[in-house]
Design a protein around this motif. Sequence first.
Motif, PDB file in Angstrom:
ATOM      1  N   ALA A 128       0.843  -1.195   0.000  1.00  0.00           N
ATOM      2  CA  ALA A 128       0.000   0.000   0.000  1.00  0.00           C
ATOM      3  C   ALA A 128       0.882   1.251   0.000  1.00  0.00           C
ATOM      4  CB  ALA A 128      -0.919  -0.010   1.218  1.00  0.00           C
ATOM      5  N   ALA A 129       0.372   2.295  -0.620  1.00  0.00           N
ATOM      6  CA  ALA A 129       1.141   3.545  -0.710  1.00  0.00           C
ATOM      7  C   ALA A 129       0.887   4.453   0.482  1.00  0.00           C
ATOM      8  CB  ALA A 129       0.788   4.274  -2.010  1.00  0.00           C
ATOM      9  N   THR A 130      -0.161   4.153   1.249  1.00  0.00           N
ATOM     10  CA  THR A 130      -0.528   5.015   2.386  1.00  0.00           C
ATOM     11  C   THR A 130      -0.650   4.185   3.653  1.00  0.00           C
ATOM     12  OG1 THR A 130      -2.882   4.721   1.893  1.00  0.00           O
ATOM     13  CG2 THR A 130      -1.768   6.620   0.891  1.00  0.00           C
ATOM     14  N   VAL A 131      -0.607   4.868   4.779  1.00  0.00           N
ATOM     15  CA  VAL A 131      -0.754   4.181   6.062  1.00  0.00           C
ATOM     16  C   VAL A 131      -2.178   3.616   6.173  1.00  0.00           C
ATOM     17  CG1 VAL A 131       0.952   5.627   7.223  1.00  0.00           C
ATOM     18  CG2 VAL A 131      -1.462   6.287   7.244  1.00  0.00           C
ATOM     19  N   PRO A 132      -2.361   2.553   6.959  1.00  0.00           N
ATOM     20  CA  PRO A 132      -3.707   1.977   7.082  1.00  0.00           C
ATOM     21  C   PRO A 132      -4.653   2.928   7.808  1.00  0.00           C
ATOM     22  CG  PRO A 132      -2.206   0.951   8.652  1.00  0.00           C
ATOM     23  CD  PRO A 132      -1.357   1.803   7.745  1.00  0.00           C
ATOM     24  N   THR A 133      -5.904   2.848   7.440  1.00  0.00           N
ATOM     25  CA  THR A 133      -6.918   3.661   8.120  1.00  0.00           C
ATOM     26  C   THR A 133      -7.354   2.959   9.397  1.00  0.00           C
ATOM     27  OG1 THR A 133      -8.742   2.575   6.982  1.00  0.00           O
ATOM     28  CG2 THR A 133      -7.743   4.489   5.889  1.00  0.00           C
ATOM     29  N   ARG A 134      -7.988   3.726  10.275  1.00  0.00           N
ATOM     30  CA  ARG A 134      -8.524   3.111  11.497  1.00  0.00           C
ATOM     31  C   ARG A 134      -9.556   2.042  11.159  1.00  0.00           C
ATOM     32  NH1 ARG A 134      -9.261   7.697  16.250  1.00  0.00           N
ATOM     33  NH2 ARG A 134      -7.027   8.175  16.464  1.00  0.00           N
ATOM     34  N   ALA A 135     -10.348   2.318  10.123  1.00  0.00           N
ATOM     35  CA  ALA A 135     -11.375   1.340   9.718  1.00  0.00           C
ATOM     36  C   ALA A 135     -10.732   0.029   9.293  1.00  0.00           C
ATOM     37  CB  ALA A 135     -12.228   1.908   8.585  1.00  0.00           C
ATOM     38  N   GLN A 136      -9.614   0.098   8.567  1.00  0.00           N
ATOM     39  CA  GLN A 136      -8.946  -1.126   8.129  1.00  0.00           C
ATOM     40  C   GLN A 136      -8.399  -1.915   9.317  1.00  0.00           C
ATOM     41  OE1 GLN A 136      -6.153   0.666   5.334  1.00  0.00           O
ATOM     42  NE2 GLN A 136      -7.236  -0.244   3.600  1.00  0.00           N
ATOM     43  N   ILE A 137      -7.828  -1.220  10.287  1.00  0.00           N
ATOM     44  CA  ILE A 137      -7.283  -1.901  11.474  1.00  0.00           C
ATOM     45  C   ILE A 137      -8.404  -2.528  12.287  1.00  0.00           C
ATOM     46  CG2 ILE A 137      -6.077  -1.528  13.661  1.00  0.00           C
ATOM     47  CD1 ILE A 137      -4.434   0.649  12.191  1.00  0.00           C
ATOM     48  N   GLU A 138      -9.508  -1.787  12.440  1.00  0.00           N
ATOM     49  CA  GLU A 138     -10.632  -2.341  13.197  1.00  0.00           C
ATOM     50  C   GLU A 138     -11.255  -3.530  12.461  1.00  0.00           C
ATOM     51  OE1 GLU A 138     -14.776  -0.464  14.570  1.00  0.00           O
ATOM     52  OE2 GLU A 138     -13.039   0.257  15.717  1.00  0.00           O
ATOM     53  N   ASP A 139     -11.333  -3.447  11.140  1.00  0.00           N
ATOM     54  CA  ASP A 139     -11.853  -4.585  10.360  1.00  0.00           C
ATOM     55  C   ASP A 139     -10.998  -5.823  10.567  1.00  0.00           C
ATOM     56  OD1 ASP A 139     -13.993  -3.232   9.359  1.00  0.00           O
ATOM     57  OD2 ASP A 139     -13.231  -3.000   7.322  1.00  0.00           O
ATOM     58  N   LEU A 140      -9.687  -5.626  10.672  1.00  0.00           N
ATOM     59  CA  LEU A 140      -8.794  -6.770  10.881  1.00  0.00           C
ATOM     60  C   LEU A 140      -9.034  -7.401  12.245  1.00  0.00           C
ATOM     61  CD1 LEU A 140      -6.357  -8.513  10.060  1.00  0.00           C
ATOM     62  CD2 LEU A 140      -4.879  -6.764  11.074  1.00  0.00           C
ATOM     63  N   PHE A 141      -9.108  -6.604  13.290  1.00  0.00           N
ATOM     64  CA  PHE A 141      -9.274  -7.135  14.644  1.00  0.00           C
ATOM     65  C   PHE A 141     -10.673  -7.722  14.855  1.00  0.00           C
ATOM     66  CE2 PHE A 141      -5.394  -4.931  15.625  1.00  0.00           C
ATOM     67  CZ  PHE A 141      -4.882  -5.575  16.740  1.00  0.00           C
ATOM     68  N   LEU A 142     -11.687  -6.997  14.400  1.00  0.00           N
ATOM     69  CA  LEU A 142     -13.058  -7.396  14.711  1.00  0.00           C
ATOM     70  C   LEU A 142     -13.630  -8.398  13.725  1.00  0.00           C
ATOM     71  CD1 LEU A 142     -12.770  -5.028  16.660  1.00  0.00           C
ATOM     72  CD2 LEU A 142     -15.041  -4.243  15.956  1.00  0.00           C
ATOM     73  N   TYR A 143     -13.275  -8.246  12.449  1.00  0.00           N
ATOM     74  CA  TYR A 143     -13.910  -9.077  11.419  1.00  0.00           C
ATOM     75  C   TYR A 143     -12.938 -10.052  10.745  1.00  0.00           C
ATOM     76  CZ  TYR A 143     -17.604  -5.615  11.921  1.00  0.00           C
ATOM     77  OH  TYR A 143     -18.586  -4.795  12.423  1.00  0.00           O
ATOM     78  N   GLY A 144     -11.668  -9.965  11.109  1.00  0.00           N
ATOM     79  CA  GLY A 144     -10.694 -10.839  10.469  1.00  0.00           C
ATOM     80  C   GLY A 144     -10.547 -10.555   8.993  1.00  0.00           C
TER      81      GLY A 144
END
Length: 809
Positions: free
Chosen positions: A279-295
């Motif tokens: 990725a060219a940009t840092v991850p968004t909060r939504a992406q990090i939360e999707d990883l933790f909460l939704y896998g």
Amino acid sequence: MDELERRLDLARNGGGILFCGAGFSADCLNFKPDETLGTGAQLLDLFNAELHQTPPYKDLQNAADALQEKIADNGMMTLLKKQFTVSDSTGDMTDLLRYPWQVVYTTNYDNALEVAAQAAHRQVDPLNNTDDPKTATTNLEIIHLHGYVRKWDIHNFRESCVLGAESYSKLTHVKSWLERFRRDIDQAQIVVFVGFNAGDFHLNQAINDLTGLRAKAFFINRPTAEANPDVVAAQKRLGTPLFIGRIGLATTIKQLLAKETPKEPHLASFVKYTPPNPAATVPTRAQIEDLFLYGKIEPSQLARDASNDVSDYHIQRSAIQQTLDAITGDTRIVLYDGYACDGKSILTTDLAYRLSGARPVYRLRQAYENILNEIAEILSYVPNAALIIENCFDLPRERLVSIARQFDGQDGVLILTSRAVALDASPDSLKSLCEFRSFQKITLACLSQSEARDLSDLADQIAGWRDFHKLDQDARLRFINDTCQASLPHFLLRLLQSDYVANRYREEFNKLSLNKSEREAIITALYVTNIGENAPLTFLSNVMEIDYGSLIDRINARAGDRAFRLIRRNAGIIETIPSIGAQNILQNLFDDTEIVDTIVFVLKNLASVSRNSFEQRMFEQLMRFSILSKVVSNSDAIDRFFEHNKQELQIRRRPLFWLQWHMAKCEVGAFNDAEKFLEQGYSEASEIERRTRTTYDRRQLNDRRAKFLMMRAAQTTRAKADLFRDFKEAVTLTDKILHQNDPQHYPFETLAEIVRTYNLVSVRLDSGHKFQINSWLESLVHYGRERIGVLVSGYQKDKAQSALDNIVI
């Protein structure tokens, strides 16, 4: 056409299936090749002509019944043999049979395929639908699903000859071939239908996963200026219609065979890993939360973290560098073990990205019967390949050892993962792996200090964590290290079972108004996740008897831009949220009875088919009370689960089933029923011995019997003589298990339970009984402390030692 040619080229090394319908040999049989031609249309015309029927029958089954009554079996067989025996084939038919098909299926009675194969100088094995699908063959198989004229006789004609969809479903032998057909299609690179208009696609009872078929299925129709729109619509639901005719396909194949054969092997069990662009940009909060909460993983962010050596998106585990260092040395086989939600899948994805720069990486999709040959072909093509197999102890020990042997001391690398519970249940498999000199086991139990800090920083991006623990940095680290024991699963357990997360799951679930089929489909996927597996799309489609991929696609279309995050389709695998979250949803969003009824339906479907290794494992896991009890607590619903399953012969004949029902009854203190069900388990074991003339391993039953006796002794008031007999039997059973080969940790835990119970209830016994029981226990504990030396180091030995350490006589 480009995709057809690409897949045909790939399948030259295996995985090409040809399916021929009535249009394939119509001109050899003097049938008019138009849109009305199909499996039954020509038969209907033939039968009406023989009957001189005016007005003609429009229903094939009625015409067949009338003709059968008039000329009987022998007359019907003679008529069909005469009509469907050919002596010649066309040049394009011959060219089609020169292609290296893996197998050919046909709904035709005639021998046109065999004649064409002979002209192409291909050796073939024609198979009738009454032949055994497991028949060993050496040549190209041509499978006649509706029966084969050259193999009909007066004894098999009635059970072999398929006259339309209705009689098709009544023929028991055909069902076995449908299961084989389904497995072949699942593993295929390409499925080419020639002369099959799909309008009478009663075969779809064998192919519930039409989504998986759609990308690799091609329907070859005769060239026409104006195609029948209904035929096109039917074919588009299943694949890609092409109007190039048999001659056009033959021309494509001739041109293809003139080129050099591709070297890369056919992949059915494995899929080649393609590294994503970072990725060219840092991850968004939504992406990090999707990883933790939704896998829900964003591959480009994983790649960015790996490329920049940061943990902006996820925790990069130190085990990755440990593995890379080990591979630089002599290690070639690495096993990661850890608990549910320990991040093993993400870790192997990180490792795949790191390894892919120097060697090709292949990940196991689903283990098919030919997995050993497939691995051998991969290593022959690229000797330094890296293969990743998750949940490795799902494989039989002999197969896993055979796989590992291909890597020991070689250039290739084998990466394995396992949950601790599977490691616990597979001591023989682990022991066999430890015997390879290039094997190394890496445990992911605890986070390092740097990993704990990364977790704390990432958790700041999750709203639920900020609300859950408003702590400073040091306090958060203490929470992760002390309260959560530096364990990622413990941290996720607290996070994913929090009210915040439960509400997020509920909001996601309530975005859509789901119908009954959709709810059942979601329950099944979440339940399989609860077991610890990501289910193949084909498995869920077949056990639910629906096109599961299309169902998920429809849900996503209704869900909007971010789609439905609870259930997702990733190629041929259905992904859900982390298993801890799956438990959360099943516990909070579904009624116990709805869960039970869904799993009973799945078990019933699995009981009725010949199961592959994955289906067999799921069949056994779905029966387990220990798994059901995580998400269902109502005792009436649990009884309903077992009562319904008891109706299936394949289930009630299994000692495991009665053992699980016994455990459920113990849970509620119904000891009379519990003892009765355990006795039934012993009876079924004896029945298996009678049927198979082999000895059934009763150690699970015996261990459970010993535990049950102690549980009942502690929770009820037993007469002195009965209590003494209970201890005598429990000690005898445990002693027997400890003396058997390859003991595991559980008899040591049972021994500790016997001692604990004795210390609790010994006041009820007289001095003579106590003296005798003390003597037995001292002897058994002494033997147990000697016997622990034969256990495999690690989880098994640690659990057994912990049990012995807690024994106080």
